[in-house]
Design a protein around this motif. Structure first.
Motif, PDB file in Angstrom:
ATOM      1  N   GLY A  28      19.462 -35.831 -26.517  1.00 21.29           N
ATOM      2  CA  GLY A  28      20.031 -36.979 -27.212  1.00 21.29           C
ATOM      3  C   GLY A  28      18.990 -37.780 -27.960  1.00 21.29           C
ATOM      4  O   GLY A  28      19.230 -38.237 -29.091  1.00 21.29           O
ATOM      5  N   ALA A  29      17.820 -37.935 -27.346  1.00 23.56           N
ATOM      6  CA  ALA A  29      16.746 -38.702 -27.990  1.00 23.56           C
ATOM      7  C   ALA A  29      16.273 -38.023 -29.272  1.00 23.56           C
ATOM      8  O   ALA A  29      15.969 -38.693 -30.271  1.00 23.56           O
ATOM      9  N   ALA A  30      16.212 -36.699 -29.258  1.00 21.96           N
ATOM     10  CA  ALA A  30      15.776 -35.975 -30.453  1.00 21.96           C
ATOM     11  C   ALA A  30      16.760 -36.182 -31.604  1.00 21.96           C
ATOM     12  O   ALA A  30      16.360 -36.416 -32.747  1.00 21.96           O
ATOM     13  N   ALA A  31      18.045 -36.100 -31.290  1.00 20.32           N
ATOM     14  CA  ALA A  31      19.059 -36.300 -32.336  1.00 20.32           C
ATOM     15  C   ALA A  31      19.106 -37.755 -32.779  1.00 20.32           C
ATOM     16  O   ALA A  31      19.220 -38.044 -33.977  1.00 20.32           O
ATOM     17  N   LEU A  60      23.996 -32.560 -33.469  1.00 21.00           N
ATOM     18  CA  LEU A  60      24.125 -32.950 -34.877  1.00 21.00           C
ATOM     19  C   LEU A  60      25.539 -33.409 -35.205  1.00 21.00           C
ATOM     20  O   LEU A  60      25.737 -34.257 -36.072  1.00 21.00           O
ATOM     21  N   GLN A  61      26.517 -32.866 -34.488  1.00 27.54           N
ATOM     22  CA  GLN A  61      27.895 -33.321 -34.679  1.00 27.54           C
ATOM     23  C   GLN A  61      28.023 -34.786 -34.265  1.00 27.54           C
ATOM     24  O   GLN A  61      28.640 -35.595 -34.962  1.00 27.54           O
ATOM     25  N   TYR A  84      12.872 -32.024 -30.879  1.00 39.86           N
ATOM     26  CA  TYR A  84      13.159 -31.740 -29.471  1.00 39.86           C
ATOM     27  C   TYR A  84      11.941 -31.129 -28.787  1.00 39.86           C
ATOM     28  O   TYR A  84      11.608 -31.484 -27.652  1.00 39.86           O
ATOM     29  N   GLU A  85      11.252 -30.220 -29.483  1.00 37.35           N
ATOM     30  CA  GLU A  85      10.037 -29.614 -28.915  1.00 37.35           C
ATOM     31  C   GLU A  85       9.002 -30.669 -28.546  1.00 37.35           C
ATOM     32  O   GLU A  85       8.254 -30.494 -27.586  1.00 37.35           O
ATOM     33  N   SER A  86       8.979 -31.750 -29.288  1.00 42.26           N
ATOM     34  CA  SER A  86       7.966 -32.774 -29.046  1.00 42.26           C
ATOM     35  C   SER A  86       8.284 -33.659 -27.845  1.00 42.26           C
ATOM     36  O   SER A  86       7.420 -34.412 -27.378  1.00 42.26           O
ATOM     37  N   CYS A  87       9.517 -33.579 -27.325  1.00 40.09           N
ATOM     38  CA  CYS A  87       9.889 -34.501 -26.242  1.00 40.09           C
ATOM     39  C   CYS A  87      10.660 -33.828 -25.116  1.00 40.09           C
ATOM     40  O   CYS A  87      11.162 -34.507 -24.226  1.00 40.09           O
TER      41      CYS A  87
END
Length: 225
Positions: A28-31, A60-61, A84-87
């Protein structure tokens, strides 16, 4: 929980997100970070959580109302993957009782493993960051075989790597495709009701051999050792 005991089981396989780990906060944080970088207001985690099982498409939706047919979908999807990879290990934790379940399985001499549709680029860092996975007999990612769930091949590959017959394995998952894959592979299937499930999921219609509302209930499905 269904009152059934599975006979001849030597290994328990699990889906990853929504079954073993709660990865919703990081996904969720990445989006949501993508929304913030575009000057849009943040959305609460509660809106993202039910759609985690759909991966990038679901995130993304929720974040942008964007489906896979959108002209910018592939660009946004790759941007999401990078963020997302970063977190991906910042807020992700095993669900309550999962550590106890794994310990109990090992004490019984049972092997356990993971079969997920999550790509290896994400699965490997997460499983390496959590000591619990050091004892896993196998970890099958979404791109380990040419097929992803609901195709049975990832589950069959897991059984092969453990030198077990599918009928000696239980597969636990929180999505209908998990149950479909497990049934097609010839494994016992367990629906994890504590997982993400998805909006409006009719778990009873999935055809699982049993359902559990907490991880430790899986132990009650096994014959006493």
């Amino acid at each position: 929980m269904s009152s059934v005991a599975f006979r001849g089981v030597r290994a328990v396989l699990f889906d990853l997100d929504g079954t073993l780990i709660d990865s919703a906060p990081d996904l969720g944080a990445a989006a949501d970070g993508m929304r913030l970088r575009r000057g849009l207001p943040s959305k609460p985690l509660a809106e993202y959580r039910p759609h985690v099982g759909s991966g990038a498409r679901g995130m993304l939706q929720v974040a942008f109302g964007m489906d896979a047919e959108h002209v910018n979908y592939e660009q946004y999807k790759e941007e999401f993957f990078v963020h997302y990879e970063s977190c991906l290990t910042q807020r992700t934790r095993p669900f309550e009782e999962v550590d106890l379940l794994v310990s109990a399985l090992l004490e019984r001499g049972m092997r356990w493993g993971v079969v997920t549709n999550k790509a290896q680029r994400f699965t490997t860092p997460i499983t390496r960051a959590m000591g619990m996975f050091d004892s896993a007999a196998t970890v099958i990612s979404g791109d380990t075989t040419p097929h992803a769930k609901p195709h049975p091949e990832p589950l069959l590959e897991a059984a092969r790597r453990m030198s077990l017959l599918p009928a000696q394995c239980i597969y636990v998952g929180d999505d209908e495709r998990d149950i479909r894959a497990g049934r097609s592979a010839g494994m016992w299937t367990v629906a994890a009701r504590y997982g993400y499930l998805g909006a409006g999921a009719d778990v009873a219609s999935w055809g699982a051999d049993a359902e559990v509302s907490s991880p430790l209930q899986v132990l009650q499905l096994l014959e006493p050792s």
